[in-house]
Design a protein around this motif. Structure first.
Motif, short mmCIF file in Angstrom:
data_model
loop_
_atom_site.label_atom_id
_atom_site.label_comp_id
_atom_site.label_asym_id
_atom_site.label_seq_id
_atom_site.Cartn_x
_atom_site.Cartn_y
_atom_site.Cartn_z
N HIS A 294 -109.10 126.05 -52.30
CA HIS A 294 -108.93 127.51 -52.19
C HIS A 294 -109.76 128.25 -53.25
O HIS A 294 -110.22 129.37 -53.00
N THR A 295 -109.97 127.63 -54.40
CA THR A 295 -110.85 128.23 -55.40
C THR A 295 -112.29 128.22 -54.91
O THR A 295 -113.02 129.21 -55.07
N CYS A 296 -112.69 127.12 -54.29
CA CYS A 296 -114.05 127.06 -53.71
C CYS A 296 -114.22 128.11 -52.61
O CYS A 296 -115.27 128.76 -52.51
N GLU A 297 -113.18 128.26 -51.81
CA GLU A 297 -113.22 129.27 -50.74
C GLU A 297 -113.40 130.68 -51.32
O GLU A 297 -114.19 131.48 -50.81
N TYR A 298 -112.67 130.95 -52.41
CA TYR A 298 -112.82 132.25 -53.07
C TYR A 298 -114.23 132.43 -53.61
O TYR A 298 -114.86 133.49 -53.41
N LEU A 299 -114.75 131.42 -54.29
CA LEU A 299 -116.09 131.53 -54.87
C LEU A 299 -117.15 131.72 -53.79
O LEU A 299 -118.13 132.44 -53.98
N GLU A 300 -116.93 131.08 -52.65
CA GLU A 300 -117.88 131.20 -51.54
C GLU A 300 -117.84 132.59 -50.92
O GLU A 300 -118.88 133.22 -50.69
N LYS A 301 -116.63 133.10 -50.68
CA LYS A 301 -116.49 134.38 -49.98
C LYS A 301 -116.72 135.59 -50.89
O LYS A 301 -117.27 136.61 -50.45
N GLU A 302 -116.27 135.48 -52.14
CA GLU A 302 -116.28 136.64 -53.01
C GLU A 302 -117.38 136.63 -54.07
O GLU A 302 -117.76 137.69 -54.57
N ARG A 303 -117.89 135.45 -54.42
CA ARG A 303 -118.84 135.38 -55.53
C ARG A 303 -120.21 134.85 -55.12
O ARG A 303 -121.10 134.73 -55.95
N GLY A 304 -120.38 134.49 -53.85
CA GLY A 304 -121.69 134.05 -53.37
C GLY A 304 -122.03 132.60 -53.65
O GLY A 304 -123.21 132.21 -53.61
N ALA A 305 -121.03 131.79 -53.93
CA ALA A 305 -121.28 130.37 -54.16
C ALA A 305 -121.60 129.65 -52.86
O ALA A 305 -121.16 130.07 -51.78
N LYS A 306 -122.35 128.57 -52.98
CA LYS A 306 -122.57 127.68 -51.85
C LYS A 306 -121.80 126.39 -52.11
O LYS A 306 -121.98 125.78 -53.17
N ILE A 307 -120.95 126.02 -51.17
CA ILE A 307 -120.07 124.86 -51.37
C ILE A 307 -120.41 123.79 -50.33
O ILE A 307 -120.51 124.08 -49.14
N THR A 308 -120.57 122.55 -50.79
CA THR A 308 -120.73 121.41 -49.90
C THR A 308 -119.48 120.54 -50.01
O THR A 308 -119.09 120.16 -51.12
N TYR A 309 -118.86 120.25 -48.85
CA TYR A 309 -117.65 119.43 -48.81
C TYR A 309 -118.02 118.04 -48.30
O TYR A 309 -118.32 117.86 -47.12
N ILE A 310 -117.98 117.06 -49.20
CA ILE A 310 -118.36 115.69 -48.85
C ILE A 310 -117.23 115.01 -48.09
O ILE A 310 -116.05 115.19 -48.40
N GLY A 311 -117.61 114.20 -47.10
CA GLY A 311 -116.61 113.47 -46.32
C GLY A 311 -116.14 112.21 -47.03
O GLY A 311 -116.65 111.82 -48.09
N VAL A 312 -115.15 111.57 -46.44
CA VAL A 312 -114.61 110.31 -46.96
C VAL A 312 -114.51 109.31 -45.82
O VAL A 312 -114.53 109.68 -44.65
N ASP A 313 -114.37 108.03 -46.17
CA ASP A 313 -114.22 107.02 -45.12
C ASP A 313 -112.76 106.95 -44.67
O ASP A 313 -111.93 107.75 -45.08
N GLU A 314 -112.44 105.99 -43.80
CA GLU A 314 -111.09 105.93 -43.21
C GLU A 314 -110.01 105.63 -44.25
O GLU A 314 -108.83 105.87 -44.00
N ASN A 315 -110.41 105.15 -45.43
CA ASN A 315 -109.45 104.90 -46.51
C ASN A 315 -109.40 106.05 -47.51
O ASN A 315 -108.65 105.99 -48.49
N GLY A 316 -110.23 107.07 -47.29
CA GLY A 316 -110.22 108.23 -48.17
C GLY A 316 -111.15 108.12 -49.36
O GLY A 316 -111.03 108.88 -50.32
N VAL A 317 -112.10 107.18 -49.32
CA VAL A 317 -113.04 107.00 -50.43
C VAL A 317 -114.30 107.83 -50.19
O VAL A 317 -114.85 107.84 -49.09
N VAL A 318 -114.73 108.53 -51.23
CA VAL A 318 -115.90 109.40 -51.13
C VAL A 318 -117.16 108.57 -50.86
O VAL A 318 -117.35 107.48 -51.41
N ASN A 319 -118.02 109.11 -50.01
CA ASN A 319 -119.30 108.48 -49.70
C ASN A 319 -120.31 108.88 -50.77
O ASN A 319 -120.76 110.02 -50.83
N LEU A 320 -120.67 107.95 -51.65
CA LEU A 320 -121.55 108.25 -52.78
C LEU A 320 -122.96 108.62 -52.33
O LEU A 320 -123.61 109.48 -52.95
N ASP A 321 -123.44 107.99 -51.26
CA ASP A 321 -124.78 108.32 -50.75
C ASP A 321 -124.81 109.75 -50.24
O ASP A 321 -125.78 110.49 -50.47
#
Length: 393
Positions: free
Chosen positions: A103-130
């Motif tokens: 929700h903080t990222c959402e605020y920064l994106e909508k109100e402050r002009g930030a660009k946010i990238t949301y990285i996916g995870v695998d079926e176990n919830g582990v972040v994809n480092l690549d």
């Protein structure tokens, strides 16, 4: 009562309460004042800061006290964005973060002009480092990835993420609200620049947290006013809370090895019984790289809310996910991110143990879950259709 919602909050340890009590009624002076009892308060804050820093391998002056994990997360993201926006406006995070981050990222994106990238995870919830490294641009100023997930318990490769961030000269923040005191974390080894935590997750009091800020990170003040917290977070300090948090942190570090070994043994016993004795269910989160006390199971053909209510009637406290989203009717964003369809995500149950939970407690809980799941499925048209298909009718 069998309390299995320790990811939401924990019971304050007796030694923590005992340490806090004098600072309510005996050493109640404002630590910013100059008389003797105020000095006692100031000394207590210094000690609490040192106790917490020692657990992280940090310097005491890098620990800044806040009101909790959500404030710390907000501070890390908002103040970093303001301080480094001349360098860039891009923040990388994940799809399974706590809502204090999302929700903080959402605020920064909508109100402050930030660009946010949301990285996916695998079926176990582990972040994809690549995927994470590929998302880095010349405008990237911050990577924020939680140390361990609050719903499914998956522990992230924060050491590798810290390495990637350092190689690209990008700040790295981790929400360690669930991980601090449960798994070893060293801020230097993991190249962590900022870290959030909250006292009530480790048998400390509510209303107190901290943000670790590595020396040299040019982060802005979050609360303006007096000179408290080296002018970065104004307001009279919560002295009893700080005292309690320091004792809780020291206690968590001292007991970690023995406590978590016991929790893992009981957790695995719980998981194994459920998966082998109840059909049509699955474990959510990594089976190995998970918090010692976390068990998250999805049951097909039932609603998680009904399961929780019926467990409560049997004296069992559990949850379906984050306590911060308990009023929401939407399925967990974490479970959707690991690929569960809506109907399976709705039937999730999170059981988070403490060191006090025994295998006898687990036996009682599993028997109750089995009976309740059977009852709920007996009323489900979807389950009836499933059984007919299985029988070839």
């Amino acid at each position: 009562m069998i309390y299995l919602d320790n990811a939401a909050t924990t019971k304050t340890a007796p030694e923590v309460v005992e340490a806090m009590l004098p600072y309510f009624s005996e050493y109640y002076g404002n630590p910013s004042s100059i008389y003797a009892i105020a000095g006692k308060s100031k000394e207590a804050i210094t000690k609490g800061r040192e106790q917490i820093a020692n657990v992280l391998g940090a310097k005491p002056e890098e620990i800044y006290f806040t009101a909790g994990g959500s404030e710390s997360d907000n501070w890390a993201l908002k103040a970093t964005f303001e301080a480094y926006k001349n360098k860039g406006n891009h923040i990388i995070t994940t799809k399974i973060e706590h809502h204090a981050i999302l929700h903080t990222c959402e605020y920064l994106e909508k109100e402050r002009g930030a660009k946010i990238t949301y990285i996916g995870v695998d079926e176990n919830g582990v972040v994809n480092l690549d995927e994470l490294e590929a998302a880095i641009t010349p405008e990237t100023i911050l990577i924020s990835v939680m140390a361990a997930n609050n719903e499914i318990g998956t522990i992230q490769p924060i050491k590798e993420i810290g390495r990637i961030a350092k190689e690209h000269n990008i700040l790295f923040h981790t929400d360690a609200v669930q991980a601090f005191g449960q798994i070893p974390i060293n801020v230097d080894e993991c190249n962590i620049d900022m870290l959030s935590s909250s006292g009530h997750k480790i048998n400390g009091p509510k209303g107190i947290g901290f943000l670790y800020i590595r020396k040299g990170v040019k982060i802005r003040s979050f609360v303006h006013g007096g000179a408290q917290e080296r002018k970065r977070r104004a307001g009279t300090e919560n002295v009893p809370g700080i005292v309690g948090y320091g004792v809780a942190a020291e206690r968590a570090a001292r007991t970690m090895a023995e406590r978590t070994a016991k929790e893992i043994e009981v957790r695995d016993y719980l998981i194994n019984r459920i998966l082998t004795e109840i059909p049509n269910c699955r474990l959510n989160g990594d089976p190995v790289k998970r918090l010692p006390n976390n068990c998250n199971i999805s049951f097909e053909f039932i609603e998680g809310e009904s399961l929780l209510i019926m467990l409560d009637m049997k004296g069992i406290c559990a949850s379906s996910g984050s306590a911060c989203t308990s009023g929401s009717l939407d399925p967990s964003h974490v479970l959707l991110a690991i690929g569960l369809p809506h109907e399976k995500a709705h039937g999730s149950l999170r059981l988070t143990l403490s060191e006090e939970i025994t295998k006898e407690d687990v036996d009682f809980v599993v028997e109750q879950i089995k009976a309740i799941v059977d009852r709920l499925r007996s009323m489900s048209p979807l389950y009836e259709d499933y059984i007919k298909k299985q029988q070839g009718k």
